[in-house]
Design a protein around this motif. Structure first.
Motif, PDB file in Angstrom:
ATOM      1  N   LEU A  63       0.813  -1.223   0.000  1.00  0.00           N
ATOM      2  CA  LEU A  63       0.000   0.000   0.000  1.00  0.00           C
ATOM      3  C   LEU A  63       0.846   1.272   0.000  1.00  0.00           C
ATOM      4  CD1 LEU A  63      -2.963  -0.899   2.396  1.00  0.00           C
ATOM      5  CD2 LEU A  63      -2.975  -0.734  -0.088  1.00  0.00           C
ATOM      6  N   LEU A  64       2.133   1.142   0.340  1.00  0.00           N
ATOM      7  CA  LEU A  64       3.016   2.312   0.263  1.00  0.00           C
ATOM      8  C   LEU A  64       3.140   2.824  -1.169  1.00  0.00           C
ATOM      9  CD1 LEU A  64       5.959   1.322   2.658  1.00  0.00           C
ATOM     10  CD2 LEU A  64       4.066   2.893   3.125  1.00  0.00           C
ATOM     11  N   LEU A  65       2.848   1.945  -2.128  1.00  0.00           N
ATOM     12  CA  LEU A  65       2.944   2.330  -3.529  1.00  0.00           C
ATOM     13  C   LEU A  65       1.703   3.086  -4.011  1.00  0.00           C
ATOM     14  CD1 LEU A  65       4.393  -1.018  -4.950  1.00  0.00           C
ATOM     15  CD2 LEU A  65       5.646   1.033  -4.240  1.00  0.00           C
ATOM     16  N   VAL A  66       0.617   3.044  -3.225  1.00  0.00           N
ATOM     17  CA  VAL A  66      -0.610   3.757  -3.589  1.00  0.00           C
ATOM     18  C   VAL A  66      -0.390   5.249  -3.375  1.00  0.00           C
ATOM     19  CG1 VAL A  66      -3.060   4.051  -3.072  1.00  0.00           C
ATOM     20  CG2 VAL A  66      -2.020   1.770  -2.982  1.00  0.00           C
ATOM     21  N   SER A  67      -0.804   6.049  -4.347  1.00  0.00           N
ATOM     22  CA  SER A  67      -0.547   7.494  -4.273  1.00  0.00           C
ATOM     23  C   SER A  67      -1.283   8.154  -3.118  1.00  0.00           C
ATOM     24  CB  SER A  67      -0.937   8.168  -5.595  1.00  0.00           C
ATOM     25  OG  SER A  67      -2.303   7.931  -5.887  1.00  0.00           O
ATOM     26  N   ASP A  68      -2.494   7.707  -2.795  1.00  0.00           N
ATOM     27  CA  ASP A  68      -3.254   8.310  -1.702  1.00  0.00           C
ATOM     28  C   ASP A  68      -3.901   7.206  -0.871  1.00  0.00           C
ATOM     29  OD1 ASP A  68      -4.605   9.919   0.013  1.00  0.00           O
ATOM     30  OD2 ASP A  68      -5.844  10.926  -1.481  1.00  0.00           O
ATOM     31  N   VAL A  69      -3.170   6.745   0.144  1.00  0.00           N
ATOM     32  CA  VAL A  69      -3.657   5.667   1.001  1.00  0.00           C
ATOM     33  C   VAL A  69      -4.852   6.124   1.833  1.00  0.00           C
ATOM     34  CG1 VAL A  69      -2.975   3.963   2.729  1.00  0.00           C
ATOM     35  CG2 VAL A  69      -1.298   4.822   1.115  1.00  0.00           C
ATOM     36  N   TYR A  70      -4.931   7.440   2.100  1.00  0.00           N
ATOM     37  CA  TYR A  70      -5.998   7.961   2.946  1.00  0.00           C
ATOM     38  C   TYR A  70      -7.382   7.637   2.388  1.00  0.00           C
ATOM     39  CZ  TYR A  70      -2.442  10.667   5.417  1.00  0.00           C
ATOM     40  OH  TYR A  70      -1.349  11.036   6.147  1.00  0.00           O
ATOM     41  N   VAL A  71      -7.487   7.515   1.052  1.00  0.00           N
ATOM     42  CA  VAL A  71      -8.773   7.219   0.432  1.00  0.00           C
ATOM     43  C   VAL A  71      -9.308   5.880   0.923  1.00  0.00           C
ATOM     44  CG1 VAL A  71      -9.928   6.716  -1.755  1.00  0.00           C
ATOM     45  CG2 VAL A  71      -8.301   8.604  -1.611  1.00  0.00           C
ATOM     46  N   LEU A  72      -8.413   4.901   1.096  1.00  0.00           N
ATOM     47  CA  LEU A  72      -8.827   3.582   1.563  1.00  0.00           C
ATOM     48  C   LEU A  72      -9.415   3.652   2.966  1.00  0.00           C
ATOM     49  CD1 LEU A  72      -5.755   1.481   0.350  1.00  0.00           C
ATOM     50  CD2 LEU A  72      -8.001   1.640  -0.729  1.00  0.00           C
ATOM     51  N   ILE A  73      -8.830   4.497   3.799  1.00  0.00           N
ATOM     52  CA  ILE A  73      -9.336   4.646   5.161  1.00  0.00           C
ATOM     53  C   ILE A  73     -10.641   5.433   5.161  1.00  0.00           C
ATOM     54  CG2 ILE A  73      -8.864   5.694   7.412  1.00  0.00           C
ATOM     55  CD1 ILE A  73      -5.979   4.987   7.073  1.00  0.00           C
ATOM     56  N   ASP A  74     -10.710   6.460   4.312  1.00  0.00           N
ATOM     57  CA  ASP A  74     -11.879   7.343   4.302  1.00  0.00           C
ATOM     58  C   ASP A  74     -13.171   6.590   4.032  1.00  0.00           C
ATOM     59  OD1 ASP A  74     -10.451   9.542   4.948  1.00  0.00           O
ATOM     60  OD2 ASP A  74     -10.355  10.387   2.924  1.00  0.00           O
ATOM     61  N   PHE A  75     -13.156   5.676   3.035  1.00  0.00           N
ATOM     62  CA  PHE A  75     -14.435   5.059   2.694  1.00  0.00           C
ATOM     63  C   PHE A  75     -14.818   3.933   3.657  1.00  0.00           C
ATOM     64  CE2 PHE A  75     -11.937   2.076   0.058  1.00  0.00           C
ATOM     65  CZ  PHE A  75     -12.607   0.886   0.269  1.00  0.00           C
ATOM     66  N   LEU A  76     -13.934   3.596   4.622  1.00  0.00           N
ATOM     67  CA  LEU A  76     -14.308   2.646   5.665  1.00  0.00           C
ATOM     68  C   LEU A  76     -14.495   3.310   7.032  1.00  0.00           C
ATOM     69  CD1 LEU A  76     -12.278  -0.627   4.986  1.00  0.00           C
ATOM     70  CD2 LEU A  76     -14.742  -0.338   5.006  1.00  0.00           C
TER      71      LEU A  76
ATOM     72  N   THR B 175     -21.545  12.128   2.273  1.00  0.00           N
ATOM     73  CA  THR B 175     -20.688  11.354   1.345  1.00  0.00           C
ATOM     74  C   THR B 175     -21.330   9.992   1.088  1.00  0.00           C
ATOM     75  OG1 THR B 175     -19.365  10.546   3.211  1.00  0.00           O
ATOM     76  CG2 THR B 175     -18.551  12.511   2.058  1.00  0.00           C
ATOM     77  N   PRO B 176     -22.461   9.955   0.402  1.00  0.00           N
ATOM     78  CA  PRO B 176     -23.195   8.693   0.236  1.00  0.00           C
ATOM     79  C   PRO B 176     -22.435   7.625  -0.547  1.00  0.00           C
ATOM     80  CG  PRO B 176     -24.111  10.415  -1.175  1.00  0.00           C
ATOM     81  CD  PRO B 176     -23.127  11.081  -0.257  1.00  0.00           C
ATOM     82  N   VAL B 177     -21.709   8.031  -1.595  1.00  0.00           N
ATOM     83  CA  VAL B 177     -20.992   7.049  -2.425  1.00  0.00           C
ATOM     84  C   VAL B 177     -19.884   6.386  -1.624  1.00  0.00           C
ATOM     85  CG1 VAL B 177     -19.572   6.726  -4.478  1.00  0.00           C
ATOM     86  CG2 VAL B 177     -21.539   8.277  -4.559  1.00  0.00           C
ATOM     87  N   ARG B 178     -19.094   7.204  -0.930  1.00  0.00           N
ATOM     88  CA  ARG B 178     -17.972   6.683  -0.157  1.00  0.00           C
ATOM     89  C   ARG B 178     -18.457   5.758   0.965  1.00  0.00           C
ATOM     90  NH1 ARG B 178     -13.661  11.148   1.340  1.00  0.00           N
ATOM     91  NH2 ARG B 178     -13.656  11.187  -0.926  1.00  0.00           N
ATOM     92  N   SER B 179     -19.520   6.172   1.667  1.00  0.00           N
ATOM     93  CA  SER B 179     -20.039   5.361   2.767  1.00  0.00           C
ATOM     94  C   SER B 179     -20.631   4.056   2.262  1.00  0.00           C
ATOM     95  CB  SER B 179     -21.092   6.162   3.540  1.00  0.00           C
ATOM     96  OG  SER B 179     -20.539   7.339   4.089  1.00  0.00           O
ATOM     97  N   THR B 180     -21.318   4.104   1.116  1.00  0.00           N
ATOM     98  CA  THR B 180     -21.898   2.889   0.532  1.00  0.00           C
ATOM     99  C   THR B 180     -20.814   1.915   0.091  1.00  0.00           C
ATOM    100  OG1 THR B 180     -23.817   4.159  -0.223  1.00  0.00           O
ATOM    101  CG2 THR B 180     -23.470   2.007  -1.218  1.00  0.00           C
TER     102      THR B 180
END
Length: 478
Positions: free
Chosen positions: A355-368, A422-427
């Motif tokens: 996951l260090l290679l992902v440009s924005d890891v925060y997105v993965l945390i945000d939608f969970l 943020t309906p899309v992210r939460s879904t």
């Protein structure tokens, strides 16, 4: 002293080595991560830059965190096993919800959180010394340093529980020293008359309700981590003191947070805080000038303390889940010499490095994030549920019933607002969680697997067991 407590017994088991002050250090070390250095921006943004309402949210989130902590402490006193939320949910609501909780942590939240904290440490260690270089120029060095930090702290946690505990205490003291420098500098400026930002504190010109959940999430993020101590119940010398450790830690953290925010506002206007990605760094450059790099180092150590506590506690949840039969058996084993749950410790390492290679890891945390909040609400619901179903259930500590009710109502409000804003992210977070049912069926419900499949699983467990030099726990510690 029981066999599991005595190092000379030679038995392979978890040791009760965490006393009261190490427990406090773990809670403070996990809670005070990077939140106080970045969350002020999110909270101010959610209240349109109102200083008074920002402080109100800080205090409200502290009260909510205390309600949650006290409720979790009652649950921890009712169950003698480590594992925190996983054990609580399993015993109250059954295996499916418990598995889905562990699935979100193993698959995404755990590795992503580890990657984020490692990147934070690397960013704060490298950035002050990069001069005028473009951010793209040190993309690779930051990832390499983050990988080294991640592997080093993982190795320390695999090596020894006492060493990990001492490291956490050291990093906790270091981050408190950094915050002390920041706070004392702010207090000097305050007594010199820098109070303009505190005038008319509750004025709001353009309040946007849709931003309010992000303000509360920033506050919740800053106080997050108080629940992790319930994951290591079997390694605490006196678990009945957990409630005292919780209260002491959160009161201390709240005072530090309020003083730190006061310090920020003595040198920075609300608009300057809103435009900053790292408030502490902006404050340090403005006030400490050539010594600003010291704050960067302290923030790096703060993130490292959060990472160390995260690795130490989360792996215990994986260990217990495997011991209960919900994860591969090898993850329930302990290293024969180091007496640490090494297989459970390293399970997140490969994915975290990837996951260090992902440009924005925060997105993965945000939608969970909404899913994480939902499971916390489910866990706290256990207390009123048990009061109704099992009123005479033995426990060494009980909270007033209003305590979990306040926590549940607040988090339900934030949860519903997050689905609204943020309906899309939460879904997407909900769908990802439910996808874990596939793995639950394959790993837990499908008991009559073909011999070839079962042989492959057994061979993999045996290979990993030998590789990790680990065996099943020889002493019952719960």
């Amino acid at each position: 002293m029981s066999a599991s407590d005595d190092p000379a017994s030679g038995k392979v088991a978890l040791r009760r080595v965490l006393g009261f002050f190490p427990s406090v250090a773990f809670i403070i070390g996990i809670v005070i991560g990077t939140g106080i250095f970045v969350s002020p921006t999110g909270i101010l943004r959610g209240v349109d830059g109102s200083v008074g309402w920002a402080f109100t949210i800080w205090i409200t989130c502290a009260v909510i965190a205390m309600c949650g902590a006290l409720t979790y402490t009652e649950l921890a006193s009712s169950f003698t096993k480590s594992g925190g939320e996983f054990i609580f949910i399993k015993e109250a609501f059954g295996p499916v919800l418990a598995f889905l909780r562990i699935w979100t942590l193993v698959a995404i939240l755990g590795p992503a959180s580890i990657a984020v904290q490692s990147l934070t440490v690397a960013n704060y260690l490298i950035t002050p010394f990069m001069g005028d270089c473009n951010k793209e120029d040190y993309y690779v060095p930051i990832r390499l340093v983050a990988a080294c930090v991640m592997c080093l702290i993982t190795f320390i946690n695999c090596l020894s529980v006492p060493v990990s505990s001492h490291l956490q205490s050291f990093l906790t003291v270091a981050k408190i020293m950094g915050l002390a420098v920041l706070i004392l500098t702010g207090m000097v400026l305050l007594f010199q008359g820098n109070v303009d930002n505190f005038k008319n504190p509750f004025v709001v010109e353009d309040f946007q309700p849709a931003l309010l959940p992000s303000a509360f999430y920033s506050g919740i993020f800053a106080y997050a981590g108080w629940d992790y101590i319930t994951c290591v119940t079997e390694e605490i010398k006196r678990p009945e003191k957990t409630v005292v450790a919780m209260v002491v830690s959160l009161v201390f953290v709240t005072i530090v947070y309020l003083l730190a925010n006061t310090a920020y506002l003595t040198a920075l206007t609300p608009d300057e805080i809103l435009s900053s990605d790292a408030v502490a760094a902006t404050f340090a450059v403005r006030v400490l000038k050539s010594w600003s790099w010291t704050i960067w180092i302290f923030v790096a150590m703060s993130a490292a303390g959060n990472l160390n506590g995260l690795l130490f506690t989360r792996c215990r949840m994986f260990f217990v889940a495997a011991r209960e039969g919900y994860l591969p058996e090898v993850m329930s084993m302990i290293h024969v010499r180091w007496k640490t749950p090494l297989p459970a410790m390293v399970v997140s390492l490969p994915l975290s490095l990837l996951l260090l290679l992902v440009s924005d890891v925060y997105v993965l945390i945000d939608f969970l994030t909404s899913v994480d909040t939902a499971f916390t609400v489910i866990t706290v619901l256990i207390v009123p549920y048990f009061r109704w179903k099992q009123p005479n259930r033995p426990t060494t500590y009980r909270v007033w019933l209003i305590t979990p009710v306040i926590f549940i109502l607040f988090n339900m409000f934030v949860l519903l607002m997050s689905f609204y804003s943020t309906p899309v992210r939460s879904t997407l977070g909900l769908v990802t969680t439910l996808f874990g049912l596939v793995f639950y069926y394959f790993g837990c419900r499908w008991t009559n697997k073909p011999r070839s499949v079962q042989n492959a699983i057994d061979s993999s467990n045996q290979f990993l067991q030998k590789l990790c030099l680990s065996v099943r726990q020889e002493v019952k510690t719960y």
